[in-house]
Design a protein around this motif. Structure first.
Motif, PDB file in Angstrom:
ATOM      1  N   CYS A   1     -43.600   8.152 -14.627  1.00  0.00           N
ATOM      2  CA  CYS A   1     -43.888   8.545 -13.253  1.00  0.00           C
ATOM      3  C   CYS A   1     -44.303   9.924 -13.313  1.00  0.00           C
TER       4      CYS A   1
ATOM      5  N   ARG B   1     -35.984  18.314  -9.675  1.00  0.00           N
ATOM      6  CA  ARG B   1     -36.481  16.986  -9.991  1.00  0.00           C
ATOM      7  C   ARG B   1     -36.378  16.561 -11.510  1.00  0.00           C
TER       8      ARG B   1
ATOM      9  N   ASP C   1     -38.979   4.493 -17.340  1.00  0.00           N
ATOM     10  CA  ASP C   1     -39.565   4.373 -15.895  1.00  0.00           C
ATOM     11  C   ASP C   1     -39.824   5.807 -15.309  1.00  0.00           C
ATOM     12  N   LEU C   2     -38.940   6.594 -15.429  1.00  0.00           N
ATOM     13  CA  LEU C   2     -38.875   7.740 -14.495  1.00  0.00           C
ATOM     14  C   LEU C   2     -40.202   8.661 -15.225  1.00  0.00           C
TER      15      LEU C   2
ATOM     16  N   GLY D   1     -34.101  -0.610 -13.504  1.00  0.00           N
ATOM     17  CA  GLY D   1     -35.288  -0.379 -12.671  1.00  0.00           C
ATOM     18  C   GLY D   1     -35.008  -0.002 -11.165  1.00  0.00           C
ATOM     19  N   ALA D   2     -34.106  -0.792 -10.703  1.00  0.00           N
ATOM     20  CA  ALA D   2     -33.647  -0.562  -9.357  1.00  0.00           C
ATOM     21  C   ALA D   2     -32.971   0.943  -9.089  1.00  0.00           C
TER      22      ALA D   2
ATOM     23  N   ALA E   1     -36.873   7.712  -8.348  1.00  0.00           N
ATOM     24  CA  ALA E   1     -38.026   8.335  -8.005  1.00  0.00           C
ATOM     25  C   ALA E   1     -38.519   8.372  -6.387  1.00  0.00           C
ATOM     26  N   ALA E   2     -37.790   7.607  -5.632  1.00  0.00           N
ATOM     27  CA  ALA E   2     -38.155   7.765  -4.303  1.00  0.00           C
ATOM     28  C   ALA E   2     -37.388   9.171  -3.907  1.00  0.00           C
TER      29      ALA E   2
ATOM     30  N   ALA F   1     -33.701   3.381 -11.316  1.00  0.00           N
ATOM     31  CA  ALA F   1     -34.934   4.319 -11.115  1.00  0.00           C
ATOM     32  C   ALA F   1     -35.812   4.637 -10.208  1.00  0.00           C
ATOM     33  N   VAL F   2     -35.819   3.355  -9.497  1.00  0.00           N
ATOM     34  CA  VAL F   2     -36.719   3.554  -8.525  1.00  0.00           C
ATOM     35  C   VAL F   2     -36.013   4.294  -7.208  1.00  0.00           C
ATOM     36  N   LYS F   3     -34.844   4.277  -6.973  1.00  0.00           N
ATOM     37  CA  LYS F   3     -34.233   5.085  -6.130  1.00  0.00           C
ATOM     38  C   LYS F   3     -34.445   6.453  -6.505  1.00  0.00           C
TER      39      LYS F   3
ATOM     40  N   PHE G   1     -37.143  11.696  -5.494  1.00  0.00           N
ATOM     41  CA  PHE G   1     -37.949  12.953  -6.205  1.00  0.00           C
ATOM     42  C   PHE G   1     -39.174  12.923  -5.762  1.00  0.00           C
ATOM     43  N   ALA G   2     -39.681  11.979  -4.682  1.00  0.00           N
ATOM     44  CA  ALA G   2     -40.984  12.106  -3.995  1.00  0.00           C
ATOM     45  C   ALA G   2     -40.891  13.309  -2.823  1.00  0.00           C
TER      46      ALA G   2
END
Lengths: 439, 627
Positions: B187, B166, B183-184, B519-520, B526-527, B522-524, B529-530
């Motif tokens: 989180c 991660r 962003d990451l 941002g788009a 983040a998902a 980063a959110v991928k 790395f969830a």
């Protein structure tokens, strides 16, 4: 009824609007483990995108791109969807927001309805189908459209004659003529405004005489005419069912025009006009197609070559702002336009038999009426700063897609992802949520 | 409609004679999509369904308008429960679009999602053969027949689960890279941010005020830089470049070269990252020597040059002065290095034209024109454009304001671009330059504009990143920008799993769009790395140790570093050399399968008996005479 909210008394994120922006933001949030509630005012999610025929610049059918995202949201364990639901108010709390919503009656109990459509088949009251731009017909009780989510019947109280046939044929007793609006309060950690756009009226430019001819149509109507499963199954002009032989696209018919209060560019009209022109030249190979424009704004990835292909296909691009449209007696339309490129300079009327107006995009929902967010001078939700394009003036309330100004699908999807990221940051930082909670 | 499998029905329906894998009673459900007419306008889908019902092992065959919609998917889940369907074939569009959609539906019905096959009736039938409905229908039946044959031999497979590292590696320290990293990190995720120059900020450094807010670019950079530098979750490596990447999603091995050795010498370091975010950005187009007299005449400059000139221009005069020279009139020329046309423009050194629109140059030109007119009202400003593309929120005002500020517009056709040439005239009336333009705003009048300065509104060109493109096989488009999988379905992902695109490495974008794209991306990440593990496609090679004799030919043939190797294994009481697959690196290409003399290596999900079943299906006696 609210599964996720019932478990914990609240959701992490409430998304206002179940169009492509809201769906993408919800999916990106839910994929991280956040609990999301989508509130959609229509009876199905999918927004405007599900109404479209094909989409630029790939010419994928819109359904092929939208329905999987609708389906993914509907089946996501972390997403819950309330349709026929309007947001009445958003009130910031110490931590999060209290959102008041009203579920409008559909006169069908969604917990009981199994989407078998027996009511629709039995109903003998026909009414215009709003999904097909009011060109086709549907029944007074019907599932909104083929690929609607949820697949639940909705009764149209304006058309229904309360004959009771639907209630008699319904195998699960789902019809509830006495259903009342229901108000709910939901606590949400953060809110995403993805309430999208509307088009301004075709009559905003009185010079175009849209009220005087059925053959002056909206671009969204043209989308339905072009959709393979559209009202006629082919392209016919509405007044008399004639196959059009000469179609005009009038660009900037509701945008870039200070006289009607929409001085800004609506950003998608050039490209959808080119796309519709291309689809028309496939559907009607002998038709003449003309696009009257001020500037062709083919700015996105792959858009310029799309435009050049359209020119090569023989679509006429005429630079000139249409001054006036005059309906002729045979249903045709006379367009008065200065053709600057052709070395004439004179304004000569040109005859077409179908005209598509590129109306302007305006906000679908005025969030400022019931929430503390500020609109920008264009009426769309204002961004808090250049570097936080999805943050609003209120911490914890975010915005994505056309609610933050006109935007095409590609840019909307990117912005929805960005909004989801900002929501995640905010929930983690402002609310000190541990990372583990989301894993 | 005659039976397409007439005379060929096996005695026991559901079993293919001779197939070892078809031991259970396969009950295949076939689902045919009309695609809202995209397929059914050409292919007779009802006939395909009718033919499918006659195929061995098929329990049910249904047609739906949109199989990918919820009601369509529900047909599958219902049949799994109600009819006992245990193999699923969907015949619709390309699997590239919706294979994963239908695998999800199959899993929701309680089945293993790899007991699923896909036939492409749109791209391969209705679209390819739109003028031959009968032929397209026959082909559709054969493709469905092949898919049914393969489905009957399908075995349940499990996704390969491997540990997820991660950590995100972000290549490029411009605003896109800084934004994604910030962003990451916010989180709680770890980020390594690699920047090739000595400072974070990229193209915004020294850029001055930016549209539409007229914010100083330095302010934007400073905000993002503050978040990145000194952030305990972000390691910033300046003067560094990614040299190579190997591995796979969740487990990329990245080699970075940079001046981070003691005393700033060049050194190399390696790290493992679960995701890569490519934010390597763009550089302004540099015109060729002589292109609009660039580099041959000092009065012709690019937009980035002019931004510096205007920032450093002395105030206190009513006329702009550049290097002591008064600028009585100047011209901004749009679309230099953008919207190039074959036969009109000269291709670059790589033989390619920049046919795309660079998105930001129109507004930037107008912004600078307004600045000139406001600061130096005695400098006349001409704007030569094709289309003014002030599409973004708040930018149409620039067009109106420029017009009100007295900028004079000339509209040329792309096929007849303006010509910049040496000026004429005598004495004080002499100007060093002139621009000839055929102006369509005045019905094609040919005009010659005397000017002291020409500013070329240069477009965007993606930065070359050969190390990344070559080592992880990043796809690039005809325009040289990195290519996403699909602009709407997977807009920030590339065909290599775990690699995400942020900003102008993908396409021209303005600041807001770049930050949204970051941002788009980063959110991928983040998902991704969830999850503790990454899940990989199980279509990888597998060695049957009872057959392998250790010839090693598969290893020689394999093109993917580390995917196949020879290892010592103990068989009985002796040590022998045998092939071993690294499932994380194997892409399932099957090159090894073809060379193994023992047929000891097969690709799961695409075994040789499945190919045979598909061929049997295609050549089965399909009824073609019914039309």
């Amino acid at each position: 009824m609210l599964r996720l909210a019932a478990d914990s008394g609240r959701v992490d994120v409430l998304v206002v609007g179940g169009g492509i922006a809201g769906l993408q933001a919800a999916l990106d949030l839910a994929d991280q483990g956040l609990k999301v509630l989508i509130c959609e005012q229509q009876a199905s999610i999918g927004g405007h995108m599900i109404e479209l025929s094909k989409v630029f610049p790939t010419l994928d059918c819109a359904s092929c791109i939208t329905t999987p995202k609708m389906s993914a949201a509907a089946h996501h364990p972390n997403i819950e969807i309330l349709t026929s639901t309007v947001v009445d108010g958003i009130e910031p709390l110490h931590a999060g927001h209290r959102v008041r919503v009203t579920r409008r009656p559909t006169y069908v109990n969604n917990d009981k309805c199994i989407g078998c459509r027996l009511c629709e088949y039995a109903c003998d009251t026909e009414c215009v189908d709003p999904f097909d731009a009011s060109l086709g017909a549907t029944r007074a009780i019907a599932v909104p459209f083929t690929n609607a989510i949820p697949q639940k019947a909705v009764l149209n109280p304006d058309a229904c004659g309360t004959c009771g046939t639907c209630a008699r044929v319904c195998p699960t007793g789902a019809i509830e003529f006495d259903q009342q609006p229901e108000t709910l309060e939901i606590e949400a950690g953060a809110v995403v405004l993805a309430s999208g756009f509307a088009l301004n009226a075709m009559t905003v430019k009185p010079q175009y005489n849209a009220a005087r001819s059925r053959n002056i149509i909206s671009a969204l109507t043209m989308e339905r005419l072009l959709a393979p499963h559209g009202p006629y199954g082919r392209v016919l002009r509405p007044s008399d069912g004639k196959i059009p032989g000469s179609i005009a696209f009038v660009q900037c018919a509701g945008s870039r025009d200070a006289s009607i209060g929409v001085p800004y560019c609506s950003r998608v009209c050039c490209m959808y006009a080119i796309k519709q022109a291309m689809l028309l030249s496939g559907a009607l190979p002998i038709a003449d197609i003309t696009i009257y424009f001020m500037d062709i704004r083919a700015f996105g990835k792959g858009y310029e070559s799309f435009y050049q292909n359209a020119k090569a296909m023989g679509i006429n691009f005429v630079r000139g702002k249409v001054a006036r449209i005059v309906p002729a007696e045979d249903g045709d339309l006379l367009l008065h336009v200065e053709r600057t490129e052709e070395g004439i300079g004179a304004i000569e009327p040109v005859r077409h038999d179908l005209v598509v107006l590129a109306q302007g995009m305006i906000p679908e929902w005025h969030a400022e009426a019931c929430t503390p967010v500020h609109p920008g001078p264009d009426g769309f939700v204002a961004a808090s700063s250049l570097t936080s394009p999805t943050a609003t003036s209120v911490p914890g309330i975010f915005v994505a897609g056309a609610a933050a100004g006109p935007k095409d699908i590609v840019d909307t999807i990117a912005e929805a992802g960005a909004a989801a990221m900002q929501v995640t940051r905010w929930l983690r930082q402002e609310q000190q949520r541990p990372v583990e909670a989301l894993v | 409609m005659s039976d397409p499998f007439q005379g060929k029905k096996p005695e026991q329906p559901g079993l293919t004679p001779g197939c070892q894998r078809c031991e259970e009673q396969a009950k295949v459900g076939v689902y045919i999509c009309r695609c809202g007419g995209n397929i059914s306008d050409v292919v007779d889908v009802e006939r395909v369904a009718e033919a499918a019902r006659q195929m061995p092992g098929v329990a049910t065959a249904k047609v739906h308008t949109f199989m990918c919609s919820d009601p369509g998917q529900q047909l599958i889940t219902e049949d799994i429960l109600a009819v006992g369907v245990n193999r699923v074939v969907v015949a619709s569009c390309t699997p590239f679009l919706h294979e994963s959609t239908f695998r999800g539906a199959v899993a929701r019905g309680g089945m293993n999602s790899y007991l699923y096959e896909h036939a492409n009736l749109r791209e391969q039938c209705s679209w390819a053969h739109r003028h031959d409905p009968a032929g397209a229908t026959e082909k559709a039946i054969r493709l469905v027949s092949a898919a049914v044959g393969k489905a009957r031999c399908d075995a349940a497979l499990d996704q390969i689960r491997l540990p997820n590292h991660r950590i995100a590696l972000v290549a490029g320290g411009g605003i896109a890279g800084m934004k994604a990293a910030g962003d990451l990190a916010a989180c709680g995720l770890r980020v390594v941010l690699v920047e090739s120059t000595g400072a974070l900020g990229g193209q915004l450094l020294g850029r001055g005020a930016v549209y539409p807010t007229e914010t100083d670019a330095e302010h934007i950079v400073a905000g993002l830089r503050k978040e990145a530098e000194g952030n305990p979750h972000i390691e910033v490596l300046l003067n560094s470049r990614v040299r190579s990447v190997s591995g796979f999603v969740g487990n990329f091995q990245v080699t970075i070269e940079g001046r981070f050795g003691p005393g700033g010498q060049s050194a190399t370091t390696s790290l493992t990252a679960g995701a890569l975010i490519i934010a390597t950005g763009f550089h302004p187009y540099v015109p060729a020597e002589g292109e609009f007299l660039y580099a041959t005449h000092p009065g012709v400059v690019t937009m980035p040059d002019f931004l510096q000139m205007l920032q450093s221009a002395p105030g206190g005069t009513r006329m702009l002065e550049v290097q002591g020279r008064p600028i009585r009139s100047m011209a901004f020329l749009h679309c230099v290095g953008s919207r190039q046309i074959d036969g009109v423009h000269t291709p670059g050194p790589d033989g390619r034209l920049n046919t795309y629109c660079s998105r930001v140059c129109c507004t930037t030109a107008l912004q600078q024109e307004i600045a000139v007119r406001r600061r130096f009202p005695e400098t006349a400003v001409f704007d030569l454009y094709q289309d003014i593309r002030t599409y973004a929120r708040g930018t149409e005002d620039y067009y109106r304001t420029a017009s009100e500020a007295g900028v004079v517009f000339f509209r040329y056709r792309g096929e007849e671009p303006p010509v910049v040439e040496a000026g004429e005239g005598k004495g004080t009336r002499r100007t060093p330059l002139a621009v000839r333009v055929k102006d369509t705003l005045t019905w094609g009048e040919e005009l010659r504009l005397p000017v002291d300065l020409v500013v070329l509104a240069t477009g965007m060109v993606p930065n070359a990143i050969p190390e990344l493109v070559d080592s992880i096989k990043l796809p690039t488009g005809e325009d040289r920008f990195l290519q996403e999988v699909h602009p709407k379905l997977r807009p920030v992902e590339v065909s290599v799993n775990g690699v995400l695109l942020a900003g102008t490495a993908q396409a021209p974008m303005d600041i807001r769009e770049t930050l949204s794209a970051a941002g788009a991306a980063a959110v991928k990440a983040a998902a991704m790395f969830a999850h503790e593990d990454v899940e990989l496609n199980p279509y990888v090679a597998e060695v049957d140790l009872s057959l392998c004799e250790g010839s090693g030919q598969c290893v020689t043939q394999c093109e993917y570093d580390g995917a196949l190797q020879m290892v010592d294994v103990i068989v009985g009481d002796r040590s022998v050399r045998r092939a071993q697959v690294n499932p994380g690196l194997c892409v399932g290409c099957g090159a090894c399968v073809a060379v193994c003399p023992q047929r000891a290596i097969q690709v799961n999900g695409w075994r040789l008996d499945q190919y045979e079943a598909m061929i049997d299906g295609i050549v089965a006696e399909v009824a073609v005479g019914a039309h």
